[in-house]
Design an enzyme around this catalytic site. Sequence first.
Site: not given
Length: 360
Positions: A102, A172, A196
């Site tokens: 990511w 993030d 999530k």
Amino acid sequence: MSRVYNFSAGPAMLPEAVLQRARDEMMEWRDSGMSVMEMSHRGKAFGAIAEKAEADLRRLLAIPDDYRVLFLQGGASSQFAMVPLNLLRGRNRADYVNTGAWSKKAIAEARRYAEINLAASSEDDGFHRAPPQSEWSLDPEAAYVHYTPNETIGGVEFHWIPDTGDVPLVADMSSTILSRPVDVSRFGVIYAGAQKNVGPAGLTLVIVREDLIGHAREGTPTMFDYATHAKSGSMYNTPPTYAWYVAGLVFEWILEQGGLEAMARHNRTKAERLYAAIDGSDFYHNPVEPASRSWMNVPFTLADPALDATFLQEAEAAGLSTLKGHRSVGGMRASIYNAMPQAGVDALIAFMQDFERRHG
Ligand SMILES: *Cc1c(COP(=O)(O)O)cnc(C)c1O
């Protein structure tokens, strides 16, 4: 009905109490005569839902008054662009820390707008650790510093917050937000896709310090300017109303459980038990350095990869779903966010031990 323990990395499990409440309110929300899905985002009823959700999130994270909370769309992936577009503020340099898949995506997108200094990277170690701050080299000209507190695919988590002085820190937090208390005042921007640990897909949370709003670079699309959404209470256009509502139910649920301190205890216990089971066997292996292991995403491999398919098949039959690891790393991955009960992790451990006895 038979619900499984769902170890998916995202979209992921939601608390059963939240799903039940959404079911009960499906046809008519309070005395509104309609479902939340059918409401105008500008009406009184949705206004109340939206306000309550924000207030509860602020309470959970103790968000200081000089931070705005935005309820957006476009996923964390859109933030990979919105962050540089809004935070460069006339500069053309930014710091990024590279700890996995990511981080890499965020870096690739930021390179479209600025010169990126890799302040630290664990790529040479196979992304198996969070580089300590002593290894970082920050660019004094950087407009901000970006990192990924939890790498969802590699299962690497920072259990500490970097110190970047006066330079805004951007995180993030897609796969770790609300898993434990966090000092929001240490950050310039926190963003997270909701699917999530927050709610259904389609909603993206952005928590941004007020002084960082209103400096979007010229040519920034209106929808990519934080100011657009800050000015309009995230209702410049139609927000993801139903996802916002369900996220609000999740916030209420977390408060009822005892808030983020309780989530931290719950998550820590689950993770410790699972890692202990993995480390206690020669059959299972987790490659991440112990101090950087994620509480949320636990990747592991079997001693013999030829058994992977059998493992997954038998797990599925035992009601343990979606354990296949990300295609880029292989093996297994158990995502154990807030909504995963202790009983789900215990069932997984019992299954793993039984599987090892029969196949090990
Ligand atoms: C899932 C994930 C993303 C991508 O989120 P989208 O909402 O699908 O864009 C980005 N970063 C991290 C850390 C993630 O876990």
